[in-house]
Design a protein around this motif. Structure first.
Motif, PDB file in Angstrom:
ATOM      1  N   ASP A  82       9.913  11.004   1.194  1.00  0.00           N
ATOM      2  CA  ASP A  82       8.817  10.323   1.882  1.00  0.00           C
ATOM      3  C   ASP A  82       8.323  11.596   2.758  1.00  0.00           C
ATOM      4  O   ASP A  82       7.178  11.607   3.137  1.00  0.00           O
ATOM      5  N   VAL A  83       9.391  12.056   3.225  1.00  0.00           N
ATOM      6  CA  VAL A  83       9.032  13.347   4.224  1.00  0.00           C
ATOM      7  C   VAL A  83       8.224  14.276   3.481  1.00  0.00           C
ATOM      8  O   VAL A  83       7.271  14.881   4.022  1.00  0.00           O
ATOM      9  N   VAL A  84       8.738  14.657   2.527  1.00  0.00           N
ATOM     10  CA  VAL A  84       7.888  15.579   1.609  1.00  0.00           C
ATOM     11  C   VAL A  84       6.468  15.018   1.259  1.00  0.00           C
ATOM     12  O   VAL A  84       5.609  15.927   1.454  1.00  0.00           O
ATOM     13  N   GLU A  85       6.421  14.001   0.717  1.00  0.00           N
ATOM     14  CA  GLU A  85       5.122  13.187   0.476  1.00  0.00           C
ATOM     15  C   GLU A  85       4.179  13.451   1.865  1.00  0.00           C
ATOM     16  O   GLU A  85       2.917  13.869   1.624  1.00  0.00           O
ATOM     17  N   LEU A  86       4.566  13.233   2.995  1.00  0.00           N
ATOM     18  CA  LEU A  86       3.872  13.367   4.087  1.00  0.00           C
ATOM     19  C   LEU A  86       3.453  14.671   4.302  1.00  0.00           C
ATOM     20  O   LEU A  86       2.346  14.945   4.633  1.00  0.00           O
ATOM     21  N   TYR A  87       4.220  15.716   4.423  1.00  0.00           N
ATOM     22  CA  TYR A  87       3.819  17.032   4.676  1.00  0.00           C
ATOM     23  C   TYR A  87       3.244  17.577   3.766  1.00  0.00           C
ATOM     24  O   TYR A  87       2.452  18.651   3.758  1.00  0.00           O
ATOM     25  N   GLU A  88       3.401  17.165   2.429  1.00  0.00           N
ATOM     26  CA  GLU A  88       2.378  17.466   1.169  1.00  0.00           C
ATOM     27  C   GLU A  88       1.004  17.036   1.319  1.00  0.00           C
ATOM     28  O   GLU A  88      -0.001  17.380   0.785  1.00  0.00           O
ATOM     29  N   SER A  89       0.737  16.211   2.525  1.00  0.00           N
ATOM     30  CA  SER A  89      -0.652  15.220   2.507  1.00  0.00           C
ATOM     31  C   SER A  89      -1.065  15.891   3.744  1.00  0.00           C
ATOM     32  O   SER A  89      -2.536  15.827   3.740  1.00  0.00           O
ATOM     33  N   LEU A  90      -0.486  16.187   4.766  1.00  0.00           N
ATOM     34  CA  LEU A  90      -0.952  16.370   6.113  1.00  0.00           C
ATOM     35  C   LEU A  90       0.054  17.323   6.857  1.00  0.00           C
ATOM     36  O   LEU A  90       1.387  17.106   7.009  1.00  0.00           O
ATOM     37  N   MET A 111       0.854  -1.311  -0.079  1.00  0.00           N
ATOM     38  CA  MET A 111      -0.179  -0.031   0.212  1.00  0.00           C
ATOM     39  C   MET A 111       0.887   1.224  -0.044  1.00  0.00           C
ATOM     40  O   MET A 111       1.969   1.130   0.556  1.00  0.00           O
ATOM     41  N   SER A 112       0.293   2.360  -0.514  1.00  0.00           N
ATOM     42  CA  SER A 112       1.432   3.247  -0.769  1.00  0.00           C
ATOM     43  C   SER A 112       1.153   4.453   0.580  1.00  0.00           C
ATOM     44  O   SER A 112       0.206   4.175   1.232  1.00  0.00           O
ATOM     45  N   LEU A 113       2.139   5.153   0.942  1.00  0.00           N
ATOM     46  CA  LEU A 113       2.142   6.018   1.878  1.00  0.00           C
ATOM     47  C   LEU A 113       1.093   7.036   1.747  1.00  0.00           C
ATOM     48  O   LEU A 113       0.251   7.226   2.932  1.00  0.00           O
ATOM     49  N   LYS A 114       0.795   7.655   0.706  1.00  0.00           N
ATOM     50  CA  LYS A 114      -0.257   8.880   0.384  1.00  0.00           C
ATOM     51  C   LYS A 114      -1.707   7.998   0.731  1.00  0.00           C
ATOM     52  O   LYS A 114      -2.496   8.548   1.565  1.00  0.00           O
ATOM     53  N   LEU A 115      -1.996   6.711   0.333  1.00  0.00           N
ATOM     54  CA  LEU A 115      -3.260   6.194   0.692  1.00  0.00           C
ATOM     55  C   LEU A 115      -3.250   5.801   1.975  1.00  0.00           C
ATOM     56  O   LEU A 115      -4.665   6.039   2.642  1.00  0.00           O
ATOM     57  N   ASN A 116      -2.451   5.333   2.818  1.00  0.00           N
ATOM     58  CA  ASN A 116      -2.474   5.334   4.324  1.00  0.00           C
ATOM     59  C   ASN A 116      -2.647   6.726   4.968  1.00  0.00           C
ATOM     60  O   ASN A 116      -3.524   6.443   6.000  1.00  0.00           O
ATOM     61  N   ILE A 117      -2.089   7.378   4.519  1.00  0.00           N
ATOM     62  CA  ILE A 117      -2.409   8.761   5.015  1.00  0.00           C
ATOM     63  C   ILE A 117      -3.755   9.313   5.056  1.00  0.00           C
ATOM     64  O   ILE A 117      -4.451   9.841   5.983  1.00  0.00           O
ATOM     65  N   VAL A 118      -4.230   9.186   3.647  1.00  0.00           N
ATOM     66  CA  VAL A 118      -5.692   9.424   3.526  1.00  0.00           C
ATOM     67  C   VAL A 118      -6.805   8.641   4.328  1.00  0.00           C
ATOM     68  O   VAL A 118      -7.525   9.279   5.043  1.00  0.00           O
ATOM     69  N   LYS A 119      -6.344   7.292   4.646  1.00  0.00           N
ATOM     70  CA  LYS A 119      -7.190   6.521   5.460  1.00  0.00           C
ATOM     71  C   LYS A 119      -7.095   7.002   6.877  1.00  0.00           C
ATOM     72  O   LYS A 119      -7.910   6.951   7.490  1.00  0.00           O
ATOM     73  N   LEU A 120      -5.909   7.517   7.328  1.00  0.00           N
ATOM     74  CA  LEU A 120      -5.723   7.805   8.854  1.00  0.00           C
ATOM     75  C   LEU A 120      -6.432   9.306   8.897  1.00  0.00           C
ATOM     76  O   LEU A 120      -7.133   9.410  10.093  1.00  0.00           O
ATOM     77  N   VAL A 121      -6.296  10.230   7.972  1.00  0.00           N
ATOM     78  CA  VAL A 121      -6.775  11.437   8.059  1.00  0.00           C
ATOM     79  C   VAL A 121      -8.414  11.311   8.120  1.00  0.00           C
ATOM     80  O   VAL A 121      -8.968  11.831   9.015  1.00  0.00           O
ATOM     81  N   THR A 122      -8.933  10.336   7.257  1.00  0.00           N
ATOM     82  CA  THR A 122     -10.386  10.059   7.528  1.00  0.00           C
ATOM     83  C   THR A 122     -10.733   9.661   8.679  1.00  0.00           C
ATOM     84  O   THR A 122     -11.568  10.166   9.438  1.00  0.00           O
ATOM     85  N   ARG A 123     -10.006   8.579   9.460  1.00  0.00           N
ATOM     86  CA  ARG A 123     -10.105   8.231  10.474  1.00  0.00           C
ATOM     87  C   ARG A 123     -10.057   9.224  11.845  1.00  0.00           C
ATOM     88  O   ARG A 123     -11.120   9.494  12.473  1.00  0.00           O
ATOM     89  N   TRP A 124      -8.960  10.190  11.596  1.00  0.00           N
ATOM     90  CA  TRP A 124      -9.016  11.196  12.688  1.00  0.00           C
ATOM     91  C   TRP A 124      -9.957  12.189  12.564  1.00  0.00           C
ATOM     92  O   TRP A 124     -10.318  12.810  13.588  1.00  0.00           O
ATOM     93  N   ARG A 125     -10.559  12.523  11.404  1.00  0.00           N
ATOM     94  CA  ARG A 125     -11.405  13.434  11.215  1.00  0.00           C
ATOM     95  C   ARG A 125     -12.862  13.037  11.929  1.00  0.00           C
ATOM     96  O   ARG A 125     -13.693  13.539  12.428  1.00  0.00           O
TER      97      ARG A 125
END
Length: 148
Positions: A44-52, A1-15
């Protein structure tokens, strides 16, 4: 699974939990903050902070990802274990990102128990993939022997 997809899942959970999520940052800002504190910015740090952009408060797992301003404020001294980017249990544990290549940073955790930092994930992708499945698998720090 991709970093971006996991972040999307977690942001949805947290919201869904009512957790405020800070807006993401452009990659130029991510690079500038890390450069200003003398750290290398991996892809990957850039991808993280570009997403969250971080969280102003802990989530229901008692974890909080810091904003770039907090990272800038907290990382004055160089550490071979990387840059502090988040905390767990109200600063009982800090999570660090340690670059291991141009693309990847490992995730390390340190506590206030005098033990050495420990690598908990070989990449941000690994960290967030495991977090999606079981937050405790990455948040509950592994055993670290105390110094004599």
């Amino acid at each position: 699974m991709s970093l971006k997809l996991n972040i999307v899942k977690l942001v949805t959970r947290w919201r869904d939990q009512g957790i405020e999520i800070l807006p993401p940052f452009p990659k130029e800002v991510v690079h500038q903050v890390f450069n200003d504190i003398g750290a290398h910015t991996t892809d990957d740090v850039v991808e993280l902070y570009e997403s969250l952009g971080g969280m102003p408060n802990m989530n229901d797992d008692n974890w909080r990802m810091w904003s770039l301003q907090e990272i800038s404020d907290a990382n004055h001294d160089f550490s071979e274990f990387g840059v502090i980017v988040s905390d767990y249990l109200l600063d009982c544990y800090h999570f660090r990102l340690k670059p291991v290549s141009e693309a990847v940073s490992e995730v390390w955790v340190e506590g206030f128990d005098d033990g050495p930092p420990v690598c908990v994930a070989k990449s941000l992708d690994d960290f967030f993939e495991r977090y999606v499945i079981s937050p405790e698998s990455v948040l509950n720090a592994p055993y670290r022997p105390t110094r004599d």
